[in-house]
Design a protein around this motif. Structure first.
Motif, PDB file in Angstrom:
ATOM      1  N   TYR A 119       0.831  -1.198   0.000  1.00  0.00           N
ATOM      2  CA  TYR A 119       0.000   0.000   0.000  1.00  0.00           C
ATOM      3  C   TYR A 119       0.878   1.266   0.000  1.00  0.00           C
ATOM      4  N   ASN A 120       0.649   2.102  -0.987  1.00  0.00           N
ATOM      5  CA  ASN A 120       1.271   3.420  -1.010  1.00  0.00           C
ATOM      6  C   ASN A 120       0.166   4.442  -0.766  1.00  0.00           C
ATOM      7  N   LEU A 121       0.087   4.937   0.450  1.00  0.00           N
ATOM      8  CA  LEU A 121      -1.046   5.800   0.819  1.00  0.00           C
ATOM      9  C   LEU A 121      -1.047   7.127   0.061  1.00  0.00           C
ATOM     10  N   SER A 122       0.077   7.505  -0.522  1.00  0.00           N
ATOM     11  CA  SER A 122       0.104   8.764  -1.273  1.00  0.00           C
ATOM     12  C   SER A 122      -0.711   8.679  -2.556  1.00  0.00           C
ATOM     13  N   THR A 123      -1.046   7.459  -2.999  1.00  0.00           N
ATOM     14  CA  THR A 123      -1.862   7.304  -4.216  1.00  0.00           C
ATOM     15  C   THR A 123      -3.349   7.197  -3.900  1.00  0.00           C
ATOM     16  N   ALA A 124      -3.701   7.282  -2.630  1.00  0.00           N
ATOM     17  CA  ALA A 124      -5.115   7.163  -2.242  1.00  0.00           C
ATOM     18  C   ALA A 124      -5.937   8.311  -2.823  1.00  0.00           C
ATOM     19  N   LYS A 125      -7.197   7.987  -3.129  1.00  0.00           N
ATOM     20  CA  LYS A 125      -8.138   9.002  -3.600  1.00  0.00           C
ATOM     21  C   LYS A 125      -9.516   8.598  -3.082  1.00  0.00           C
ATOM     22  N   PHE A 126     -10.118   9.492  -2.279  1.00  0.00           N
ATOM     23  CA  PHE A 126     -11.356   9.076  -1.623  1.00  0.00           C
ATOM     24  C   PHE A 126     -12.163  10.298  -1.198  1.00  0.00           C
ATOM     25  N   SER A 127     -13.372  10.012  -0.728  1.00  0.00           N
ATOM     26  CA  SER A 127     -14.269  11.037  -0.216  1.00  0.00           C
ATOM     27  C   SER A 127     -14.658  10.691   1.212  1.00  0.00           C
ATOM     28  N   VAL A 128     -15.034  11.734   1.960  1.00  0.00           N
ATOM     29  CA  VAL A 128     -15.493  11.546   3.338  1.00  0.00           C
ATOM     30  C   VAL A 128     -16.783  12.335   3.507  1.00  0.00           C
ATOM     31  N   SER A 129     -17.784  11.716   4.102  1.00  0.00           N
ATOM     32  CA  SER A 129     -19.050  12.400   4.357  1.00  0.00           C
ATOM     33  C   SER A 129     -19.535  12.051   5.756  1.00  0.00           C
ATOM     34  N   ALA A 130     -20.397  12.891   6.279  1.00  0.00           N
ATOM     35  CA  ALA A 130     -20.987  12.653   7.595  1.00  0.00           C
ATOM     36  C   ALA A 130     -22.392  13.223   7.575  1.00  0.00           C
ATOM     37  N   GLN A 131     -23.327  12.474   8.144  1.00  0.00           N
ATOM     38  CA  GLN A 131     -24.727  12.869   8.073  1.00  0.00           C
ATOM     39  C   GLN A 131     -25.078  13.104   6.609  1.00  0.00           C
ATOM     40  N   ASN A 132     -25.561  14.277   6.258  1.00  0.00           N
ATOM     41  CA  ASN A 132     -25.875  14.572   4.856  1.00  0.00           C
ATOM     42  C   ASN A 132     -24.849  15.506   4.234  1.00  0.00           C
ATOM     43  N   PHE A 133     -23.705  15.710   4.901  1.00  0.00           N
ATOM     44  CA  PHE A 133     -22.700  16.662   4.425  1.00  0.00           C
ATOM     45  C   PHE A 133     -21.548  15.943   3.717  1.00  0.00           C
ATOM     46  N   THR A 134     -21.129  16.514   2.568  1.00  0.00           N
ATOM     47  CA  THR A 134     -19.905  16.077   1.904  1.00  0.00           C
ATOM     48  C   THR A 134     -18.768  16.896   2.491  1.00  0.00           C
TER      49      THR A 134
END
Length: 823
Positions: A119-134
């Motif tokens: 795993y090379n974490l520098s290549t990660a690409k993702f989203s984070v959300s909570a409740q109804n918020f992006t």
């Protein structure tokens, strides 16, 4: 048994955390501190981050990979141990937290990429959300550790935090905090800045912390804050140096006399400050400004922290607070708000950022106060979620999904049809143009260069019947062969100068009219400037604006023809060794003429015209050294009545650019005022604006001149050629108005009308010494037509408000002047 043991351990840890929080003075009912990917707990100051294996019941997919870094990062203000491990998500996963207290909660997410096995974490690409918020979308980690902080209201009995990796990618988190906030921390809403300020309720919005600064250039670390906040030192955000100074007086802070607690900000924040440095000049009128990089298209909650910790005895002072060019509060009396020195106070406002990625915050002394000073102790900037409940800058253009695909297919089909139709139209246009070129070449055969005695005037025609000069709104259209003839086929011996647009040639038309011919080069790519200059000059006629005689756009040429200015540019006479020097009176009269031209541009029509390239090279001098403003290729129509500025890309000349326009890309008439102030110092000093051959402190004329002026050493910058010519009162008036033109904030700069009045005063204070007889005649002549400067856009336009000349057409006015000149 394992689950039971884990639950007992969790209860034991929670009990310890409660004891710790009580000792710190704040006990959040909801308090989750998780060291992700770790198998052991970590003490961070007085807090304990629990290994997330003990929180496995909170995760939707508890078996997700753990990762361990080979070493800790050394470039984070947060505890580096929190970045040593990570929880990696290969698919959408979420934490579910039980909520005991409704209201605002903070979420802090810790990110630091490292390599762990495959795993090379520098290549990660993702989203984070909570409740109804992006909260985060398309996140790609930075090289250095990063902590992102969010807050929003939670009204249910649980809070769900989602991590969603992109296709063929991963998501990760090193540590996270979720805890409830004290009710006092965030008010339910705030008021927007501006004259039409309105109250906005923030109860349904999420906030992201963009910046949190401690003024006084001292960092406050999380373990010194009741809510474990990091307050960054403000020094690196300051726009200028030597304008401010840093103070520290923590003992002066007194929470007992006010309503605030250290949950708003700790004593270490209110006990330090950045203030205006008025020591060199007790009457200084500068602003202290901080610059921040933000995402456009969002509203921001800005919180100012104040506390009067100035040494006693100190005089009562009033100051102004700004965001951009908008005043948050003027004549701010801090003592009136707190009733005593040392009492903390904060103020919340909301501002909108659009078009620019820069947000600047300023404090400065109010006008006409006896003791100029200004103070700021802390600042917080928080992005407000948009109408789509997103804090993501590209949200509005990235979430089209299936609708986008449908539109794309339909668009491709329609586009194919349009391309076929356009191809047919282009074929017909090209054929028509080739026929027109053939006719045009035949016409040129009747206009041989340097042969014959034919003189073409308005209304003259080629042999094929087409007009040589158009009577359109763009002035007179010259045939290319006529311009070739006037410039001896663009002879190098007739070159007057070279600019970014191309070369300028001296020319003589067949009727013996001398002209200046500006010919654009094929590399200049200045079509927009070419069109703008023709349109602008066609609209206006003014004694202090260079007149348009005609233009040519044949054969893909971009040629503009102006009236010829015998004495060239102001810059040449100030800096050119081959040009005669100008007396102080001449320089004043030139500044007055240029100011009249710019004043007319700013006020002579319904919407102001902003020149955008005011400099000494664009102020031309006729045979009598009368000034005329030239080069309108970058000019821009000013803002609408209900707007304060025009948002546009920055254009202009280095050394003359308004710093406020440069930073915010918001253009106003005051941008011309700043540039004119630079010209005024150029006139006074007789040197280029930027001169790399000089010592470092003198390279930039504006910086050097203002520094000398503040030191009371103005005589050092005055052109030696003016030695003994300038009367002290005239010099004082001139340098005062020049300095005001260079005010950091546009709202503090005078208008061109004010500048003109002050320059006329400086000329009167200089007296009648050295006044030329020609200038006396011209003054007498133009006194009879005193409103000629504000005439219409062309001859035959009626002058509606010119005193004794009311109702007289422009052509008659010019005719009368010509007759008088010939007597």
């Amino acid at each position: 048994m394992v689950n039971s043991g884990g639950s007992m351990l969790l209860i034991w840890v929670s009990s310890i955390l409660c004891v710790i929080c009580v000792s710190l003075g704040y006990n959040p009912l909801d308090n989750y501190l998780i060291d992700c990917g770790s198998s052991t707990n970590k003490s961070v100051g007085d807090r304990l981050f629990v290994a997330d294996q003990f929180y496995s019941n909170l995760l939707s997919i508890p078996h997700i990979t753990f990762a361990n870094a080979s070493s800790s990062p050394n470039s984070s203000a947060y505890d580096p141990s929190l970045f040593q491990t990570a929880r990696i998500f290969n698919e959408t996963s979420f934490y579910t937290f039980s909520v005991n207290k409704s209201g605002r909660h903070w979420i802090r997410l810790y990110f630091f990429p490292f390599v762990f096995r495959s795993y090379n974490l520098s290549t990660a690409k993702f989203s984070v959300s909570a409740q109804n918020f992006t909260l985060i979308k398309e996140y790609q980690p930075k090289v250095n550790p990063e902590v992102k902080e969010f807050s929003f209201n939670v009204s249910s009995d649980r809070l769900v935090l989602n991590f969603t990796p992109f296709a063929n990618s991963i998501a990760f988190v090193n540590a996270l905090e979720v805890f409830s906030l004290p009710d006092e921390l965030f008010p339910p809403g705030a008021t927007t800045i501006g004259p039409q300020g309105k109250y906005l309720n923030l109860g349904k919005q999420a906030l992201e912390t963009v910046e949190r600064l401690n003024m006084g250039n001292q960092t406050v670390f999380p373990h010194d804050d009741t809510l474990w906040r990091l307050w960054d030192a403000d020094g690196k955000y300051l726009k200028h140096s030597n304008v401010e100074k840093f103070l520290a007086n923590v003992k002066a802070v007194n929470f007992t006399k006010g309503r605030l607690t250290e949950n708003i900000a700790p004593s270490s924040v209110y006990g330090t400050a950045t203030v205006l440095n008025s020591d060199p000049d007790p009457q200084t009128n500068a602003n202290v400004t901080w610059l921040f990089d933000v995402d456009p298209g969002f509203e921001y909650l800005v919180r100012f922290h104040f506390c009067d910790i100035l040494p006693r005895p100190s005089a009562r002072f009033y100051f102004n607070v700004y965001i951009g060019s908008s005043a948050v509060v003027q004549y701010f009396d801090l003592l009136n708000r707190t009733s005593d020195v040392g009492v903390p106070y904060f103020m919340d406002v909301i501002t909108t950022v659009s078009g620019s990625r820069m947000l600047n915050v300023s404090i400065g002394p109010s006008n006409n106060v006896q003791y100029p000073n200004a103070i700021l102790n802390g600042l917080e900037i928080m992005k407000i979620s948009n109408a789509k409940d997103s804090l993501y800058v590209l949200d509005s253009i990235s979430s089209k999904s299936s609708k986008t695909k449908v539109i794309l297919i339909v668009g491709l089909a329609a586009g194919s049809f349009i391309i076929i139709v356009l191809a047919l139209v282009l074929f017909l246009l090209c054929r028509r143009r080739s026929l027109a070129d053939l006719s045009h070449r035949k016409a040129e055969d009747h206009f041989p260069m340097n042969e014959g005695d034919t003189v073409y005037t308005v209304g003259s025609k080629f042999s094929n019947g087409t007009l040589i000069f158009s009577t359109s709104k763009f002035g007179y259209r010259f045939p290319f062969v006529a311009i070739q003839e006037a410039t001896d086929n663009f002879s190098e011996s007739l070159v007057l100068g070279v600019g970014g647009f191309g070369k300028v040639y001296k020319g003589v038309l067949r009727d013996e009219t001398r002209v200046a011919v500006k010919r654009g080069t094929s590399q200049s790519q200045g079509i927009a400037e070419f069109q703008t200059e023709i349109e602008m000059l066609s609209q206006f006629r003014h004694r202090h604006l260079v007149s348009l005689i005609g233009y040519c756009d044949e054969r893909n040429e971009m040629i503009i023809i102006y009236e010829f200015m015998e004495n060239g540019t102001l810059k040449n006479h100030l800096c050119g060794s081959n040009h005669p020097s100008l007396s102080w009176r001449q320089r004043l009269e030139i500044c007055i003429g240029a100011a009249k031209g710019l004043h007319y541009l700013h006020t002579g029509s319904t919407k102001a015209i902003i020149h955008r390239d005011v400099k000494s090279a664009n102020i031309l001098l006729d045979e009598n050294f009368m000034a005329k403003v030239a080069d309108f290729g970058l000019s821009k129509t000013g803002p609408e009545i209900d707007q304060s500025h025009v948002s546009t890309a920055v254009k202009g000349s280095f050394g003359y650019l308004d710093p406020e326009y440069l930073i915010r890309q918001q253009l106003t008439e005051k941008s011309d005022v700043y540039s004119f102030g630079v010209v005024m110092f150029e006139v006074l000093c007789g040197r280029p604006v930027i001169d790399p051959s000089l010592p470092r402190e003198k390279v930039n004329l504006v910086e050097w001149a203002l520094k000398c002026q503040r030191r009371g050493q103005l005589e050092e910058i005055v052109d030696p050629l003016l030695q003994g010519q300038i009367k002290p009162d005239s010099l004082k008036k001139f340098r005062e108005i020049a300095e005001k033109c260079l005010a950091e904030c546009g709202v503090y700069r005078p208008s061109m009308g004010d500048i003109l009045w002050n320059l006329e005063s400086a000329l009167q204070l200089q007296g009648d010494e050295g006044r030329s007889s020609h200038n006396g005649k011209m003054t007498e002549k133009f006194n009879r037509a005193n409103s000629l400067e504000t005439c219409g856009s062309a001859a035959q336009v009626s002058i509606g408000s010119m005193g004794d000349l009311a109702g007289v057409s422009m052509s008659k006015v010019f005719a009368q002047m010509v007759r008088e000149e010939m007597r």
